[in-house]
Write an enzyme that holds these catalytic residues in place. Structure first.
Site, PDB file in Angstrom:
ATOM      1  CB  VAL A  17      -0.547   0.268   1.397  1.00 24.84           C
ATOM      2  CG1 VAL A  17      -1.713   1.300   1.588  1.00 24.84           C
ATOM      3  CG2 VAL A  17      -1.655  -1.352   1.276  1.00 24.84           C
ATOM      4  CB  VAL A 134     -13.418  -0.688   7.148  1.00 17.60           C
ATOM      5  CG1 VAL A 134     -14.644  -1.034   6.708  1.00 17.60           C
ATOM      6  CG2 VAL A 134     -12.813  -0.367   8.588  1.00 17.60           C
ATOM      7  CD  GLU A 192      -0.788 -10.624   4.402  1.00 19.16           C
ATOM      8  OE1 GLU A 192       0.805 -11.320   3.794  1.00 19.16           O
ATOM      9  OE2 GLU A 192      -0.779  -9.473   3.304  1.00 19.16           O
ATOM     10  CE  LYS A 207     -10.363  -4.600   6.903  1.00 20.29           C
ATOM     11  NZ  LYS A 207     -11.146  -5.134   5.598  1.00 20.29           N
TER      12      LYS A 207
END
Length: 430
Positions: A17, A134, A192, A207
């Site tokens: 990110v 979220v 992952e 979330k």
């Protein structure tokens, strides 16, 4: 008229990110400046390890000293995409003390310590934005906080974890078992190397806590969220769902009690009818269904993870907080005025799908039905199949509390005619 002095941004984290945030800030600098009303300068990027190749990321901006970057005194906005509780929490508190606004994608930290962080931001007179925490690129938190601020939200129901949705979708569409579907998700980069946070529901629970807090204007932490993962979902569960005209999804469900005196937040697998909008959400996509008194039913859909989608949400927040900086204002802060308690899962009312392995002989169905009746759990439908002395019995209940269903299952396990309680799954979205 555009201000010429740039707003300086510190970026904490340069993984999937963070590197995408840095790339977009660099390649769209002119557009961002036009939208904000001032240039935005990437002043530094804190990383855990130096020397790693990061294509498209200016090497001279990299530092391993995140604390020094945050505290250097001229930073206007700190963007945090590191994740985890520490050192992220300490770094963000330092940023507030330095007068910097914060944009974060850290769901775990916000679900645990969001109230404390909001208070620190308010005391410093700066912003704390976290749309990216979220559902990735989906505009969700801002509509809940701002667009629906004049309405009363009663329920938020959604698929907020792309990894688990991909796995369950593959189990449904290809007949794969859980292990096979997880292996494919890992190979494609959806899961992952250690998928625990996703498949055990921790990610979705964080979330859910954030969603419930914003939707119901009360403090909800991850510890208040009931959590079940998908590791126990079997091919038989998927087949049973199909037989009912349903599909299995890992759902985050946040509800205001009918009496308005409490809220619930829970994450667990559930069967939902194929007619429900969430049933058609495929692969790694996310979708959230919001029910409000005046607005009615709203659905938000899109990619819920990944570098580009999450970076899109981060940059949207960055533009907003930079605009606020220029205006000498701050956006909406924490709204927890209702102070509603979180109801325990034992008191939550829902429907259940219970699969039993039983003896194939006369009277078993009556025995099982009497146990459900004894605990006040009403039966909606029953399906029975038998062969060579063994049988399977599938019971779908009307709405009952979790406590009543648990007591029923305990009694069923004590019956000589019940060989095994093969599976229990909730049924939602009626």
């Amino acid at each position: 008229m555009m201000r010429t002095r740039p707003l300086k941004v510190a970026l904490l984290g340069c993984g999937v990110v963070g590197s995408e945030v840095a790339r977009i800030m660099t390649t769209t600098a002119d557009d961002l400046a036009a939208r904000i009303g001032a240039p935005v300068e990437l002043a530094g990027i804190a990383v855990r390890r130096a020397g790693r190749v990061r294509p498209g990321v200016p090497e001279h901006l990299l530092t391993t000293d995140a604390g020094a970057l945050v505290n250097r005194g001229d930073i206007d906005v700190v963007v945090e995409v590191v994740g985890g509780i520490e050192p992220s929490k300490s770094l963000l508190l330092s940023a507030f003390q330095q007068g910097a606004s914060v944009v974060s994608a850290n769901k775990a930290l916000l679900a645990k310590d969001g109230t404390e962080l909001h208070a620190a931001a308010a005391e410093a007179g700066v912003d704390l934005y976290y749309e990216a925490a979220v559902a990735g690129a989906i505009p969700l938190l801002r509509p809940l906080r701002e667009s629906l601020a004049g309405d009363k939200v009663n329920r938020v129901l959604g698929i907020v974890n792309g990894t688990t949705n991909f796995i369950l979708d593959k189990m449904d569409t290809t007949g794969a078992g859980y292990s096979e579907a997880l292996e494919e998700a890992t190979a494609l980069g959806y899961a992952e190397a250690d998928p625990t946070a996703d498949v055990e529901g921790f990610d979705a629970a964080a979330k859910a806590a954030i969603l419930a807090g914003i939707a119901f204007h009360t403090k909800v932490t991850a510890a208040d969220v009931y959590r079940e993962g998908i590791t126990e979902v079997s091919a038989a569960d998927i087949a049973s769902a199909k037989a009912m005209g349903c599909v299995v999804k890992l759902l985050a469900i946040c509800e205001r009690a009918a009496d308005g005196e409490s809220v619930t937040a829970r994450v667990h697998p559930a069967m939902i009818p194929l007619s429900h909008p969430l049933a058609s959400v495929r692969e790694a996509y996310n979708a959230v269904f919001v029910e409000a008194e005046a607005a009615g039913r709203l659905m938000f859909y899109g990619p819920g993870a990944g570098g580009s989608p999450t970076a899109s949400a981060v940059l949207g927040d960055l533009v907003a907080v930079c605009r606020n900086k220029l205006a000498g204002a701050t956006g909406p802060g924490d709204s927890v005025y209702t102070r509603l308690p979180a109801k325990p899962m034992d008191e939550v009312v829902t429907r259940y799908h219970v699969s039993l392995d039983v003896d194939d002989r006369a009277g078993v169905l009556a025995q099982v039905a009497s146990v459900f009746a004894e605990h006040g759990v009403s039966i909606d439908t029953v399906r029975q199949q038998g062969r060579d002395g063994d049988a399977s019995l599938v019971v779908v209940t009307h709405r009952a509390t979790d406590a009543a269903l648990s007591a029923t299952v305990d009694k069923l396990r004590a019956l000589d005619s019940v060989r095994d309680v093969a599976s229990i799954m909730r049924v939602e979205g009626e």
